[in-house]
Design a protein around this motif. Structure first.
Motif, PDB file in Angstrom:
ATOM      1  N   GLU A  51     -18.433  -1.505  -7.922  1.00  0.00           N
ATOM      2  CA  GLU A  51     -17.386  -0.969  -7.134  1.00  0.00           C
ATOM      3  C   GLU A  51     -16.053  -1.786  -6.900  1.00  0.00           C
ATOM      4  O   GLU A  51     -16.401  -3.026  -6.909  1.00  0.00           O
ATOM      5  CB  GLU A  51     -17.662  -0.323  -5.819  1.00  0.00           C
ATOM      6  CG  GLU A  51     -18.570   0.911  -5.816  1.00  0.00           C
ATOM      7  CD  GLU A  51     -19.153   1.359  -4.460  1.00  0.00           C
ATOM      8  OE1 GLU A  51     -19.182   2.598  -4.489  1.00  0.00           O
ATOM      9  OE2 GLU A  51     -19.190   0.325  -3.681  1.00  0.00           O
ATOM     10  N   VAL A  52     -14.920  -1.114  -6.615  1.00  0.00           N
ATOM     11  CA  VAL A  52     -13.861  -2.132  -6.261  1.00  0.00           C
ATOM     12  C   VAL A  52     -13.608  -1.683  -4.681  1.00  0.00           C
ATOM     13  O   VAL A  52     -13.667  -0.460  -4.288  1.00  0.00           O
ATOM     14  CB  VAL A  52     -12.779  -1.733  -7.040  1.00  0.00           C
ATOM     15  CG1 VAL A  52     -11.385  -2.606  -6.304  1.00  0.00           C
ATOM     16  CG2 VAL A  52     -12.992  -1.807  -8.174  1.00  0.00           C
ATOM     17  N   VAL A  53     -13.918  -2.542  -3.842  1.00  0.00           N
ATOM     18  CA  VAL A  53     -13.726  -2.401  -2.467  1.00  0.00           C
ATOM     19  C   VAL A  53     -12.271  -2.970  -2.033  1.00  0.00           C
ATOM     20  O   VAL A  53     -12.370  -4.015  -2.006  1.00  0.00           O
ATOM     21  CB  VAL A  53     -14.894  -2.858  -1.644  1.00  0.00           C
ATOM     22  CG1 VAL A  53     -14.810  -2.475  -0.114  1.00  0.00           C
ATOM     23  CG2 VAL A  53     -16.311  -2.101  -2.110  1.00  0.00           C
ATOM     24  N   GLN A  54     -11.485  -2.204  -1.583  1.00  0.00           N
ATOM     25  CA  GLN A  54     -10.379  -2.765  -1.064  1.00  0.00           C
ATOM     26  C   GLN A  54     -10.033  -1.975   0.544  1.00  0.00           C
ATOM     27  O   GLN A  54     -10.596  -0.965   0.697  1.00  0.00           O
ATOM     28  CB  GLN A  54      -8.922  -2.390  -2.008  1.00  0.00           C
ATOM     29  CG  GLN A  54      -9.425  -3.236  -3.061  1.00  0.00           C
ATOM     30  CD  GLN A  54      -8.177  -3.131  -4.026  1.00  0.00           C
ATOM     31  OE1 GLN A  54      -7.674  -1.865  -4.085  1.00  0.00           O
ATOM     32  NE2 GLN A  54      -7.771  -4.166  -4.755  1.00  0.00           N
ATOM     33  N   LYS A 145      -3.748   4.370  -5.589  1.00  0.00           N
ATOM     34  CA  LYS A 145      -2.828   3.706  -5.952  1.00  0.00           C
ATOM     35  C   LYS A 145      -2.120   4.135  -7.169  1.00  0.00           C
ATOM     36  O   LYS A 145      -2.693   4.709  -8.210  1.00  0.00           O
ATOM     37  CB  LYS A 145      -3.061   2.203  -5.855  1.00  0.00           C
ATOM     38  CG  LYS A 145      -4.256   1.910  -6.769  1.00  0.00           C
ATOM     39  CD  LYS A 145      -4.624   0.539  -6.546  1.00  0.00           C
ATOM     40  CE  LYS A 145      -5.997   0.149  -7.270  1.00  0.00           C
ATOM     41  NZ  LYS A 145      -6.484  -1.269  -6.825  1.00  0.00           N
ATOM     42  N   ILE A 153       2.787  -1.917  -7.903  1.00  0.00           N
ATOM     43  CA  ILE A 153       1.847  -1.144  -7.368  1.00  0.00           C
ATOM     44  C   ILE A 153       2.237  -0.628  -6.181  1.00  0.00           C
ATOM     45  O   ILE A 153       2.813  -0.994  -5.187  1.00  0.00           O
ATOM     46  CB  ILE A 153       0.226  -1.752  -6.841  1.00  0.00           C
ATOM     47  CG1 ILE A 153      -0.305  -2.451  -8.055  1.00  0.00           C
ATOM     48  CG2 ILE A 153      -0.453  -0.705  -6.210  1.00  0.00           C
ATOM     49  CD1 ILE A 153      -1.333  -3.237  -7.973  1.00  0.00           C
TER      50      ILE A 153
ATOM     51  N   GLN B  31       1.773  -7.342 -15.215  1.00  0.00           N
ATOM     52  CA  GLN B  31       1.124  -5.984 -15.248  1.00  0.00           C
ATOM     53  C   GLN B  31       0.511  -5.783 -14.162  1.00  0.00           C
ATOM     54  O   GLN B  31      -0.007  -6.769 -13.390  1.00  0.00           O
ATOM     55  CB  GLN B  31       0.179  -5.931 -16.697  1.00  0.00           C
ATOM     56  CG  GLN B  31       1.186  -6.022 -17.993  1.00  0.00           C
ATOM     57  CD  GLN B  31       0.182  -5.936 -19.156  1.00  0.00           C
ATOM     58  OE1 GLN B  31      -0.925  -5.846 -19.078  1.00  0.00           O
ATOM     59  NE2 GLN B  31       0.869  -5.761 -20.314  1.00  0.00           N
ATOM     60  N   VAL B  32       0.062  -4.734 -13.971  1.00  0.00           N
ATOM     61  CA  VAL B  32      -0.802  -3.960 -13.049  1.00  0.00           C
ATOM     62  C   VAL B  32      -2.274  -3.547 -13.690  1.00  0.00           C
ATOM     63  O   VAL B  32      -3.238  -4.016 -13.069  1.00  0.00           O
ATOM     64  CB  VAL B  32      -0.323  -2.956 -12.316  1.00  0.00           C
ATOM     65  CG1 VAL B  32      -1.172  -2.264 -11.333  1.00  0.00           C
ATOM     66  CG2 VAL B  32       0.902  -3.339 -11.507  1.00  0.00           C
ATOM     67  N   GLN B  34      -4.535  -3.782 -16.948  1.00  0.00           N
ATOM     68  CA  GLN B  34      -4.712  -4.550 -18.133  1.00  0.00           C
ATOM     69  C   GLN B  34      -5.217  -3.772 -19.431  1.00  0.00           C
ATOM     70  O   GLN B  34      -4.697  -3.745 -20.446  1.00  0.00           O
ATOM     71  CB  GLN B  34      -5.931  -5.565 -17.864  1.00  0.00           C
ATOM     72  CG  GLN B  34      -5.380  -6.724 -17.110  1.00  0.00           C
ATOM     73  CD  GLN B  34      -6.290  -8.112 -17.109  1.00  0.00           C
ATOM     74  OE1 GLN B  34      -6.897  -8.071 -18.066  1.00  0.00           O
ATOM     75  NE2 GLN B  34      -6.378  -8.608 -16.102  1.00  0.00           N
TER      76      GLN B  34
ATOM     77  N   ASN C 493      -5.030  -5.612 -11.942  1.00  0.00           N
ATOM     78  CA  ASN C 493      -5.012  -6.951 -11.731  1.00  0.00           C
ATOM     79  C   ASN C 493      -5.323  -7.404 -10.109  1.00  0.00           C
ATOM     80  O   ASN C 493      -5.716  -8.160  -9.624  1.00  0.00           O
ATOM     81  CB  ASN C 493      -3.576  -7.555 -12.018  1.00  0.00           C
ATOM     82  CG  ASN C 493      -3.689  -7.812 -13.397  1.00  0.00           C
ATOM     83  OD1 ASN C 493      -4.587  -8.033 -14.037  1.00  0.00           O
ATOM     84  ND2 ASN C 493      -2.371  -8.084 -14.043  1.00  0.00           N
ATOM     85  N   ASP C 494      -4.832  -6.199  -9.249  1.00  0.00           N
ATOM     86  CA  ASP C 494      -5.133  -6.619  -7.772  1.00  0.00           C
ATOM     87  C   ASP C 494      -6.520  -6.368  -7.419  1.00  0.00           C
ATOM     88  O   ASP C 494      -6.728  -6.646  -6.317  1.00  0.00           O
ATOM     89  CB  ASP C 494      -4.245  -5.482  -6.967  1.00  0.00           C
ATOM     90  CG  ASP C 494      -4.632  -4.241  -7.236  1.00  0.00           C
ATOM     91  OD1 ASP C 494      -5.083  -3.688  -8.417  1.00  0.00           O
ATOM     92  OD2 ASP C 494      -4.869  -3.429  -6.327  1.00  0.00           O
ATOM     93  N   GLU C 495      -7.435  -6.106  -8.235  1.00  0.00           N
ATOM     94  CA  GLU C 495      -9.012  -5.921  -7.935  1.00  0.00           C
ATOM     95  C   GLU C 495      -9.893  -6.909  -8.574  1.00  0.00           C
ATOM     96  O   GLU C 495     -10.909  -6.789  -8.149  1.00  0.00           O
ATOM     97  CB  GLU C 495      -9.233  -4.446  -8.720  1.00  0.00           C
ATOM     98  CG  GLU C 495      -8.725  -3.394  -8.064  1.00  0.00           C
ATOM     99  CD  GLU C 495      -9.012  -2.143  -9.034  1.00  0.00           C
ATOM    100  OE1 GLU C 495      -9.497  -2.124  -9.863  1.00  0.00           O
ATOM    101  OE2 GLU C 495      -8.823  -0.909  -8.439  1.00  0.00           O
ATOM    102  N   LEU C 496      -9.110  -7.698  -9.004  1.00  0.00           N
ATOM    103  CA  LEU C 496      -9.986  -8.861  -9.833  1.00  0.00           C
ATOM    104  C   LEU C 496     -10.838  -9.599  -8.733  1.00  0.00           C
ATOM    105  O   LEU C 496     -12.180 -10.299  -9.362  1.00  0.00           O
ATOM    106  CB  LEU C 496      -9.359  -9.828 -10.739  1.00  0.00           C
ATOM    107  CG  LEU C 496      -8.618  -9.060 -11.937  1.00  0.00           C
ATOM    108  CD1 LEU C 496      -7.880 -10.159 -12.782  1.00  0.00           C
ATOM    109  CD2 LEU C 496      -9.719  -8.561 -12.795  1.00  0.00           C
ATOM    110  N   ASP C 498     -12.111  -8.295  -5.919  1.00  0.00           N
ATOM    111  CA  ASP C 498     -12.553  -7.270  -4.976  1.00  0.00           C
ATOM    112  C   ASP C 498     -13.860  -6.601  -5.615  1.00  0.00           C
ATOM    113  O   ASP C 498     -14.175  -5.468  -4.967  1.00  0.00           O
ATOM    114  CB  ASP C 498     -11.533  -6.287  -4.554  1.00  0.00           C
ATOM    115  CG  ASP C 498     -10.188  -6.760  -4.020  1.00  0.00           C
ATOM    116  OD1 ASP C 498     -10.670  -8.014  -3.407  1.00  0.00           O
ATOM    117  OD2 ASP C 498      -9.343  -6.289  -4.038  1.00  0.00           O
ATOM    118  N   TYR C 499     -14.492  -6.795  -6.625  1.00  0.00           N
ATOM    119  CA  TYR C 499     -15.627  -6.251  -7.048  1.00  0.00           C
ATOM    120  C   TYR C 499     -16.847  -6.444  -6.417  1.00  0.00           C
ATOM    121  O   TYR C 499     -17.220  -7.485  -5.765  1.00  0.00           O
ATOM    122  CB  TYR C 499     -15.984  -6.587  -8.492  1.00  0.00           C
ATOM    123  CG  TYR C 499     -15.017  -6.329  -9.447  1.00  0.00           C
ATOM    124  CD1 TYR C 499     -14.490  -4.832  -9.598  1.00  0.00           C
ATOM    125  CD2 TYR C 499     -14.101  -7.174 -10.138  1.00  0.00           C
ATOM    126  CE1 TYR C 499     -13.475  -4.486 -10.485  1.00  0.00           C
ATOM    127  CE2 TYR C 499     -12.942  -6.788 -10.868  1.00  0.00           C
ATOM    128  CZ  TYR C 499     -12.526  -5.517 -11.309  1.00  0.00           C
ATOM    129  OH  TYR C 499     -11.535  -5.102 -12.076  1.00  0.00           O
TER     130      TYR C 499
END
Lengths: 242, 271, 514
Positions: A51-54, A145, A153, B31-32, B34, C493-496, C498-499
Motif C-alpha cells: 500500500e501507499v500510505v500518505q 490526487k 500533483i 514526471q509525476v 512513471q 514519484n511522490d510515493e516512492l 511511502d510504501y
C-alpha cells in the motif's frame, strides 16, 4: 390568447438527482486486479499486499471560497452567479458550510419572446431568481490526487453536501432543501480550486395536496428546480489540530 | 527595426505546447507518474444522454463516438453522431386514461392539445454530428475508503458540430410536405437564404464541454459528458436593444445542453 | 587613436586587476589583456624575445589585439580565430604567445568547448613562462575537474602531478596540493601524499576532501576511530562540497552497518543527499533495505524493494536485490516465495552467467556491459566521452576561422577515438570484476535456494519460535488523516518513500499443533 404554462420543468425536474447518482457511481472503485512485482513468481497467493500510505494534504480549519457559476436549467434565462461561502472543516470527513450567499445576474435566453412570436404563448411564472442563501453539511469521504500533464500533483477530495437554502425571487421568497457534490483541488497549503454541482428544490409556498393521480404525477406546481454548476477558488487558513 | 507580432508568439508557442504535452519529452524526475497504468489510442464510445434545456421538449439521445488519442494529454474526437429518436417518432404517445408519456414537456403538450399545433411544428433537435479536440490534463487516482483505487481522468472538449432539426417554419422546405418530391430550385438570389423567422433544417454550430472518465479495466471505461452547443438557427429582423438583456442580434441561435453517460472500449496506447 | 589608447591602458592595468580579483575571491577574472612589454607601436611583427631572426610568417601583434577586442565584445569565435592565428604564426617565445594561448583557452571554454580550452590552459600552466597567467589557467582547469567530467590523464597525471607550480594563491595551492597528494596515493606513496595534504591551506573545500581520502586510508588500515573522526570532520565541514559530504556520510553509515548498528546506519543514510530518482538513490535504497533486513524489519525492507522496482531504477544493476528478497521471504517462512526470488536471480542473470562460464568475453553480454558502465571509473569515463562528443557536435555552431575549425575537428576526433579506446579498457577491467561478483551472487542465491529446501522440513529453531502466527497488520480504517492507496504497479514519484507492506509471518512454533 395566453396559455397558463405553469411549471417549466414537469417531470424532468428530477434530472439533476439522476446526475448526482451518476456522480456517486463515478466514484466506484476500479476493478483492476492488484499486480505486484512478485505475482508471476509467487505461488503463495496474496502473500504480500503493498500500500501507499500518505497523509491528507488538507488540514485547515477555515475555508473561504469565491465561485462563479451558472443556473443553466431554466429555458427562459441563464443565471450567471457569483457566490461567497464560508466552510468550517471539523475533521477529515466532516465539514459544515455555515453560510453561502449567491447573487444571480440573469441573462434572458429569448425563449419567452420566441414563444410569443411563434406560438402566441406567454408564461405565467416568469419570476427569476435573484439571490440565494444556504447552509450545508459536507461529507468528504473520498480523497485522491491528480497528475496535471504528468508534471504537477494536485491533491483532491470529493465531497457531498446537503442542506437548506432560502432564495429571493423577483416577487417571492422561496425556501427549500438542496444537495450536491463537488471536488476540491489543493494547489498550495492555502489555496484550492473547486468545482461543484448543486440542486435546489424551492417552494414558493406550502403546496396543496394533489387532487388526482395526474396532479400527483405532475408534482407540486409551486416547485422550482434550480441547478447550479460553478467553480472557483478557496482560501484556507488556520491549521486544524489533529 | 522589426515589429513584434503576436502571431510570432503563436508560431513559437504552439509547437512548444505540443512538445510539452508529449509525455516522452519529460525527464523522469519531472514526471509525476512513471508508468501510467491506463492508456488508450483508439476509443469507441457508446453514450446515452439527454437534452434537458428546451422548454417544449426534453429528448433522450444515443451517441456513438470514435476518438483517436495522440498521447496521454491530447486526443481528437474524430466523429460523434448523436440521435434523439423520440423527436423523430414523437407520435408515439404512450399512455392510458389521463396519463401520457412522451418527450414533450407540459408546455409542448399544451401546444398540441389546446392550441392546434402539430408535433412537427415544435422546433426539435433530431440528429447531430460533431468533431472535437480533446484535452486531458488531469489523470488521477482516488482511494476508495482506503480499500481500492479508482483511476479517473478529467477532460475538456472543443469543436464544431452540425445538426439536423425538425424546424419550425422550416427552410429550405417543410419536410413532411415534400416527402418524395424534388424541392424547387431557388428562383432568385434572395431565395437562397431563409426568410426572417424561418429556421434552418441543417444548422452548423460550435460546442464546448467537459467530462470525466472512470477507468474500469485495461480496455473499458465509464464516462460522463456535459456539452453546450450553439447552433445557427436562422435570422430575424433587427430590433432596438432592451435594457438588462443581451442586445438582440438579428441572427438566431439554438442553445442545446447535452448531458450523457457512456462506456468506452479502447485499444492500443500501451507502453 | 583614442580607442587604441584605451586598449593600451587596459593592457597595462589589467594584470594588477587580475591579481587583485584573484586574491579577493579566488574566481577566474574577467578577460584582462595584459602586457608587460609594450607591443610595437606600428603593429608590425613582434620580435622574438630570443633575439633570433623573426619567423618568416610571423603574425603581427595587432592580430592578438583584435582578438582581445573581439573577446571583450563577447565574440568568442572570432577571438579564438585570431589567437589561433597568432599562435600558429609565431614561435613560443613570441611576446603574446602565452597570452594568446591563455585567451584561446578562455575563448574556447566560453564557446562551450571545454576540452579544447583546457588543452590551451594546460599549455599555459605547463610552460609557466608567464607566471602571472598560471593561477588563472589552473582555476579554469579546476572548474572542469570539479564537475567530475574531465581528462584525467591530461590534467591530473600530466599537469598537476608532473609539475611544480611554486608560490600560488591559497585556493590554487589547495587544488594543486590535493591532486598531487591523490596522484601520490595512486602511486602508493602515502608519505608524500600526506605531505601534500598537510600543505593544503585551511579554508577551502580541499581540506575536507583530503580528510576523506586520509580517512579511507585509515579505514583500510583498521584504524576505525581515526577514520570515523576524519569522516565526521569531512561530513561536517561547511566548506566541503556536496559530493565529499555525501561520501563521508555514506562511509559513516557503512561503518555503522559493519558494526551492526543498523539503526545508526539508516539514520546516517538519511543524511546522504542524492539526486531524486538517480542511481545513487537506488544504491542508498538497497543499503537501507539490507539494514532493515538485519533489524528484522522485513516488511520495511520489502517496501524499499518495491520502490527499487520503479521504472526509473530499472536500468540500475542490483543483482543482490533478489538475494535480499529471497532472504526476507525465508525469514518470514514464505518458502515458495523465497525460492522463486532466488530463482528470479537465475532467470535474470542466468544468461550472463552462462556467457561468463563459457569463457567468452564477459563484456560481450549486455547485462555485464551495463553493470560495468555503472562502476564509478567507467561511468566517469563514459560521461567524459559523452561530453567530448557533445562538444564535437557543438563545433558546427562555433563560427571561427577555418584553420581553427579544422584544428579543433582533428583534436576532437582524436580525443573521442582515444576516449572510446580508454573506455573499452576500463570496461574490460570492470567487466571482469562484475563477472566475479555475479558468480559470487549466484553462489549465494543457490545457497538460499538450498537452505529453503532444507528448512521446509526442519523444525523451527527454538530461538525463532513465536507463540502464535503473527498476522498481517489489520486493515486500515475507512477514513482518517492517513490515505491508503492500494499499490497496483503504477509508480507515482511522490510515493516512492511511502510504501508499506503487509505480509504474514508464517514462522510459528510447532507446539501450536500439539
Amino acid at each position: 390568447m395566453s396559455a397558463a404554462l405553469r411549471s417549466r420543468f414537469g417531470r424532468w425536474g428530477m434530472l439533476p438527482g439522476w446526475l448526482l447518482c451518476a456522480a456517486v457511481l463515478w466514484c466506484a472503485p476500479s476493478t483492476a486486479s492488484a499486480v505486484t512485482p512478485w505475482s508471476p513468481y509467487d505461488d503463495e497467493e496474496q502473500t504480500l499486499k503493498a500500500e501507499v500510505v500518505q497523509q491528507r494534504r488538507f488540514g485547515k480549519l477555515h475555508e473561504f471560497s469565491l465561485s462563479g457559476g451558472v443556473y443553466p436549467l431554466d429555458a427562459l434565462y441563464t443565471g450567471v452567479v457569483g457566490t461567497f461561502r464560508y466552510v468550517l472543516h471539523l475533521s477529515d470527513l466532516w465539514a459544515w458550510e455555515i453560510a453561502g450567499g449567491s447573487y444571480s445576474f440573469n441573462i434572458t435566453s429569448g425563449v419567452e419572446k420566441r414563444m410569443l412570436d411563434r406560438y402566441g404563448l406567454q408564461f405565467t411564472d416568469t419570476e427569476r431568481i435573484l439571490a440565494l442563501g444556504e447552509s450545508n453539511v459536507i461529507l468528504k469521504p473520498i480523497y485522491g490526487k491528480f497528475a496535471v500533464f504528468n508534471r504537477w500533483i494536485w491533491y483532491a477530495e470529493l465531497y457531498l453536501l446537503a442542506g437548506v437554502a432560502l432564495s429571493r425571487y423577483s416577487a417571492s421568497w422561496r425556501p427549500g432543501p438542496d444537495y450536491g457534490a463537488g471536488i476540491r483541488f489543493h494547489l498550495f497549503d492555502w489555496l484550492a480550486l473547486h468545482m461543484d454541482a448543486r440542486h435546489y428544490i424551492l417552494w414558493s409556498g406550502i403546496p396543496p395536496p394533489p387532487r388526482s393521480p395526474a396532479d400527483f404525477l405532475q408534482g407540486p406546481a409551486t416547485l422550482s428546480n434550480v441547478v447550479y454548476f460553478g467553480s472557483g477558488v478557496s482560501f484556507l487558513v488556520w491549521d486544524r489540530s489533529p | 527595426m522589426s515589429t513584434w507580432h503576436p502571431m510570432r508568439l503563436l508560431v513559437v508557442a504552439l509547437p512548444a505546447l505540443f512538445l510539452a504535452l508529449t509525455p516522452e519529452t519529460a525527464r523522469a524526475d519531472r514526471q509525476v507518474i512513471q508508468n501510467r497504468t491506463y492508456r488508450m489510442q483508439h476509443e469507441f464510445t457508446l453514450e446515452g444522454g439527454v437534452l434537458p434545456l428546451d422548454v417544449l421538449y426534453k429528448a433522450g439521445t444515443v451517441t456513438g463516438r470514435y476518438t483517436f488519442h495522440f498521447n496521454d494529454f491530447l486526443a481528437w474526437e474524430a466523429l460523434s453522431l448523436t440521435y434523439a429518436p423520440m423527436t423523430d417518432i414523437s407520435i408515439l404517445n404512450l399512455g392510458f386514461g389521463p396519463f401520457r408519456f412522451n418527450h414533450f414537456t407540459q408546455q409542448g403538450n399544451d401546444l398540441q392539445d389546446n392550441h392546434g399545433y402539430d408535433t412537427f411544428d415544435v422546433d426539435q433537435l433530431r440528429l447531430f454530428a460533431e468533431s472535437n479536440l480533446v484535452l486531458k490534463p488531469l489523470y488521477g487516482k482516488f482511494s476508495f475508503f482506503n480499500r481500492a483505487n479508482a483511476r479517473v481522468e478529467l477532460f475538456g472538449v472543443l469543436g464544431g458540430a452540425v445538426a439536423n432539426f425538425i424546424a419550425y417554419r422550416a427552410w429550405p422546405f417543410q419536410p413532411e410536405e415534400n416527402i418524395g418530391t424534388v424541392p424547387p430550385l431557388p428562383a432568385t438570389a434572395a431565395d437562397i437564404f431563409p426568410k426572417p423567422g424561418q429556421t434552418l433544417l441543417i444548422r452548423p454550430g460550435v460546442n464546448f464541454g467537459g467530462g470525466t472518465r472512470l477507468y474500469v479495466g485495461e480496455h473499458f471505461s465509464v464516462r460522463l459528458d456535459a456539452r453546450s452547443y450553439t447552433f445557427l438557427e436562422g435570422y430575424t429582423t433587427p430590433k432596438a436593444p432592451v435594457p438588462r438583456e443581451l442586445p438582440e442580434i438579428p441572427v438566431g441561435f439554438t442553445q442545446v445542453l447535452y448531458l450523457g453517460v457512456g462506456t468506452s472500449l479502447s485499444f492500443g496506447g500501451g507502453l | 587613436m583614442k580607442a587604441r589608447g584605451l586598449v593600451l591602458l587596459a593592457l597595462v592595468v589589467a594584470p594588477w586587476w587580475v591579481a587583485a580579483q584573484a586574491d579577493k575571491n579566488g574566481k577566474p577574472p574577467p578577460p584582462p589583456p595584459a602586457q608587460p612589454v609594450a607591443p610595437s607601436p606600428d603593429g608590425g611583427p613582434a620580435a622574438s624575445v630570443d633575439g633570433g631572426a623573426p619567423a618568416p610568417k610571423a603574425v603581427p601583434a595587432s592580430v592578438f589585439e583584435s582578438g582581445v577586442k573581439a573577446f571583450n565584445r563577447g565574440n568568442y569565435g572570432e577571438a579564438a580565430g585570431k589567437f589561433f592565428q597568432y599562435i600558429q604564426g609565431n614561435e613560443p617565445a613570441a611576446t603574446f604567445y602565452d597570452w594568446s594561448e591563455y585567451y584561446l583557452g578562455r575563448s574556447l571554454r566560453a564557446g562551450g568547448l571545454n576540452h579544447a580550452g583546457d588543452e590551451y590552459l594546460y599549455n599555459v600552466a605547463k610552460a609557466r613562462s608567464r607566471p602571472e597567467l598560471v593561477p588563472d589557467a589552473l582555476r579554469g582547469i579546476e572548474e572542469d575537474i570539479r564537475t567530475g567530467v574531465y581528462d584525467e590523464e591530461l590534467l591530473i597525471k600530466d599537469l598537476i602531478a608532473g609539475s611544480e607550480f611554486g608560490d600560488q594563491p591559497n585556493d590554487v595551492t589547495a587544488f594543486i596540493q590535493f591532486y598531487q597528494g591523490v596522484a601520490d596515493l595512486r602511486d602508493r606513496n602515502e608519505l608524500w601524499a600526506r605531505g601534500h595534504f598537510e600543505r593544503i591551506p585551511p579554508g577551502t573545500r580541499y581540506t575536507a576532501q583530503a580528510q576523506y581520502v586520509i580517512a579511507v586510508q585509515e579505514l583500510a588500515r583498521g584504524n576505525l576511530e581515526k577514520a570515523r573522526e576524519l569522516f565526521t570532520e569531512a561530513a561536517e565541514d561547511p566548506r566541503a562540497d556536496l559530493k565529499t559530504r555525501n561520501n563521508a556520510h555514506r562511509a559513516l553509515a557503512r561503518m555503522a552497518f559493519e558494526e551492526k548498528d543498523y539503526l545508526g546506519a539508516i539514520k546516517k543514510y538519511g543524511d546522504v543527499k542524492v539526486p531524486f530518482l538517480s542511481e545513487e538513490e537506488a544504491t542508498i535504497f538497497l543499503e537501507i533495505a539490507w539494514a532493515r533486513y538485519h533489524l528484522k524489519d522485513y516488511r520495511g525492507a520489502l517496501a524499499i524493494l518495491i520502490s527499487l522496482d520503479a521504472p526509473s531504477y530499472r536500468q540500475a544493476y542490483f543483482p543482490e536485490r533478489w538475494i535480499l528478497e529471497a532472504l526476507i521471504y525465508k525469514s518470514l517462512c514464505h518458502y515458495a516465495a523465497s525460492k522463486s526470488s532466488a530463482r528470479e536471480f537465475t532467470r535474470r542473470y542466468g544468461d550472463a552467467l552462462k556467457a561468463v562460464r563459457e569463457q567468452r568475453s564477459p563484456l560481450a553480454h549486455p547485462v555485464i556491459r551495463n553493470a560495468a558502465l555503472q562502476s564509478p571509473v567507467a561511468g566517469r569515463r563514459l560521461a567524459h566521452l559523452k561530453r567530448l562528443n557533445a562538444e564535437r557536435d557543438r563545433l558546427s555552431g562555433f563560427s571561427t576561422s577555418a584553420d581553427l575549425s579544422k584544428h579543433l575537428k582533428r583534436l576532437y576526433d582524436l580525443k573521442v577515438k582515444e576516449g572510446a579506446r580508454l573506455l573499452e579498457e576500463d570496461l574490460e577491467k570492470e567487466a571482469k570484476r562484475v563477472a566475479e561478483e555475479l558468480l559470487d551472487f549466484e553462489e549465494q542465491a543457490r545457497l538460499v535456494d538450498y537452505e529453503v529446501g532444507l528448512e521446509v522440513f526442519r523444525r523451527v529453531p527454538q530461538a525463532a519460535r513465536r507463540a502464535t502466527v503473527e498476522s498481517r497488520s489489520s486493515a486500515p480504517p475507512l477514513g482518517g488523516h492517513d490515505v491508503h492507496y492500494v499499490f497496483d504497479g503504477e509508480y507515482w514519484n511522490d510515493e516512492l518513500h511511502d510504501y508499506q507492506v503487509s505480509i504474514e509471518d508464517r514462522c510459528f512454533a510447532e507446539g501450536l499443533f500439539k
